[in-house]
Scaffold this active site. Structure first.
Site, PDB file in Angstrom:
ATOM      1  N   CYS A 114       0.851  -1.051   0.489  1.00 44.70           N
ATOM      2  CA  CYS A 114       0.065  -0.159  -0.156  1.00 44.70           C
ATOM      3  C   CYS A 114       0.801   1.156   0.118  1.00 44.70           C
ATOM      4  O   CYS A 114       0.399   2.521  -0.075  1.00 44.70           O
ATOM      5  CB  CYS A 114      -1.437  -0.198   1.186  1.00 44.70           C
ATOM      6  SG  CYS A 114      -2.363  -1.364   0.711  1.00 44.70           S
ATOM      7  N   HIS A 251      -3.354   6.918   2.196  1.00 45.02           N
ATOM      8  CA  HIS A 251      -3.738   6.091   1.405  1.00 45.02           C
ATOM      9  C   HIS A 251      -5.104   5.620   1.458  1.00 45.02           C
ATOM     10  O   HIS A 251      -5.424   6.237   3.284  1.00 45.02           O
ATOM     11  CB  HIS A 251      -2.955   5.455   1.839  1.00 45.02           C
ATOM     12  CG  HIS A 251      -2.990   3.338   1.604  1.00 45.02           C
ATOM     13  ND1 HIS A 251      -3.472   3.138   0.413  1.00 45.02           N
ATOM     14  CD2 HIS A 251      -3.682   2.763   2.652  1.00 45.02           C
ATOM     15  CE1 HIS A 251      -4.219   2.193   0.570  1.00 45.02           C
ATOM     16  NE2 HIS A 251      -3.768   1.415   2.125  1.00 45.02           N
ATOM     17  N   ASN A 281     -10.297  -0.052  -0.351  1.00 41.67           N
ATOM     18  CA  ASN A 281      -8.556  -0.083  -0.670  1.00 41.67           C
ATOM     19  C   ASN A 281      -7.964  -0.652  -2.019  1.00 41.67           C
ATOM     20  O   ASN A 281      -8.365  -1.990  -1.876  1.00 41.67           O
ATOM     21  CB  ASN A 281      -8.279  -1.261   0.553  1.00 41.67           C
ATOM     22  CG  ASN A 281      -6.666  -0.661   0.897  1.00 41.67           C
ATOM     23  OD1 ASN A 281      -5.859  -0.371  -0.168  1.00 41.67           O
ATOM     24  ND2 ASN A 281      -6.573  -1.008   2.319  1.00 41.67           N
TER      25      ASN A 281
END
Ligand code: UT7
Length: 324
Positions: A114, A251, A281
């Site tokens: 990520c 993020h 996500n």
């Protein structure tokens, strides 16, 4: 004179297919209320069979090149962040290079899950500052739907597919915070936390692709602390204050993590770009997706100070300050 990596284009691509929380209740024992309350997610895009990571990345790259009227032949480096490559090798970056008809320069992938896009921006910026590249395509692209355990409600509701890209160009600045471009980057990792968020397969360990496994609570706990630390470090080293940031583009893992981090840093909620509700996500794709969306809807304007930050498997985490 200081060499700066200035953003001259941005774009994104999302697969057509979209699964709402109501759709997820048909797959696992969950509810819209649980997902929204715990994560802020309402829907996520899921790649069709032909929509590989390189396909999504190429579409996002084309949009970024178009947005700045940039000739692909002038790109001399492609840095692509992904944890879901089309193949073990060759890299997804070289496939995008070929799809764009680029035959010069270099292309490679970076893998920091990520945090991948922040790592890719830092890598591109350092190539530019070293004089090794002039125009870099920086991409975050993922097809996490391919590595999810679709029977595990604790993880499958969280992730989605997508891609985003920016183009960075070497330009001269005076070295001050008023310069356009990447002002600073900070990367961190701590491999002791491998088992908190990982994929239980790989070419060398199991000869399989594997599925994503996560201790959500543990990741959550570390995320807020690590993210606040890296952002504070970024600001301290740059001599900038949180209230000087025009747009905070974190993020997009979980609305609660974003809100808690922004609060801890004293960043006003009206200056936080949120896309997790619509995209879920998307790992390394989440930041460039959010940047592109906020640029397209004219929230991010030329000259704005933008802060990006991320944390992911490894653990890896990092931040970057960019004057758009
Ligand atoms: O991008 C990489 C970084 N990743 C992250 O940042 C993720 C970080 N972690 C998180 O976002 C949160 O920890 C989650 C959203 C994953 C989970 O939220 P939580 O508040 O930590 O919930 P939990 O894991 O403690 O689970 C609470 C309860 C459990 O039931 P019991 O044991 O209390 O009876 C779970 O079984 O919620 C249950 N649960 C669900 N219930 C309905 C777990 N997943 C679901 C679900 N629907 N999808």
């Amino acid at each position: 004179m200081t060499i700066r990596s200035v953003v001259i284009g941005s774009g994104h691509y999302l697969p057509e297919k979209c699964l709402t929380n109501a759709d997820m209740t048909k797959l696992v024992d969950t509810s819209d209320e649980w997902i929204v309350e715990r994560t802020g997610i309402r829907q996520r895009h899921i790649a069709a069979e032909h929509e590989t990571t390189s396909y999504l990345a190429t579409k996002a790259a084309e949009a970024a090149l178009d947005s700045g009227g940039i000739d692909p032949a002038t790109i001399d480096l492609i840095v692509l962040a992904t944890a879901t490559p089309d193949y073990t090798f060759p890299s997804t970056a070289t496939q995008v290079q070929a799809a764009l008809g680029i035959t010069g320069g270099a292309a490679f992938d970076v893998q920091a899950v990520c945090s991948g896009f922040v790592y890719a921006v830092a890598t591109a910026d350092n190539f530019i500052k070293a004089g090794s590249a002039k125009r870099v395509l920086v991409i975050g692209a993922e097809t996490f739907s391919r590595i999810l355990d679709w029977t595990d409600r604790a993880t499958c509701v969280l992730f989605g597919d997508g891609a985003g890209a920016i183009v960075l160009e070497a330009q001269s600045g005076d070295g001050s915070n008023a310069d356009r471009g990447v002002l600073s980057t900070h990367l961190r990792s701590d491999g002791r936390y491998r088992d908190k968020l990982y994929v239980d397969g790989g070419p060398s360990s199991s000869m399989t692709t594997g599925h994503l496994r996560m201790e959500g609570k543990e990741v959550f706990r570390h995320a807020v602390a690590n993210l606040a630390e890296t952002v504070e470090e970024s600001l301290r080293r740059s001599g900038l204050r949180a209230d000087e940031i025009n747009w905070f583009v974190p993020h997009q893992a979980n609305r609660r993590i974003i809100d808690a981090t922004a609060k801890k840093l004293g960043i006003d909620p009206s200056r936080v770009v949120i896309t997790v509700d619509l995209h879920g996500n998307t790992s390394a794709a989440s930041i460039p997706l959010a940047l592109s969306v906020a640029r397209q809807d004219r929230r991010i304007e030329t000259g704005n100070l933008v802060l990006i930050e991320a944390m992911g498997g490894g653990f890896t985490w990092g931040s970057a300050l960019i004057r758009w």
